[in-house]
Design a protein around this motif. Structure first.
Motif: not given
Length: 62
Positions: A38-44
């Motif tokens: 899953v791609t998180l909001e901060d790009g990680t």
């Protein structure tokens, strides 16, 4: 690792196996877990164990 969904918190349930003669023995109902990136909001990106129902919800909302 626990058999628990990272989003909904779904885990194993306990019930009975019931034979034709109505003999009851304990069993576990395990959730349908999938390991997904899953791609998180901060790009990680992170790997999460989520249930198949939550995976459908994520795909629907994205």
């Amino acid at each position: 690792m626990s058999r628990r969904c990272a989003i909904s918190g779904k885990g194993p349930l306990v019930g009975n196996n019931v034979s034709h003669a109505k003999n009851r023995t304990k069993r576990r109902f395990l959730p349908n877990l999938r390991t997904v990136r899953v791609t998180l909001e901060d790009g990680t990106t992170r790997k999460l164990k989520i249930s198949a129902k939550e995976l459908r919800t994520l795909k629907k909302n994205s």
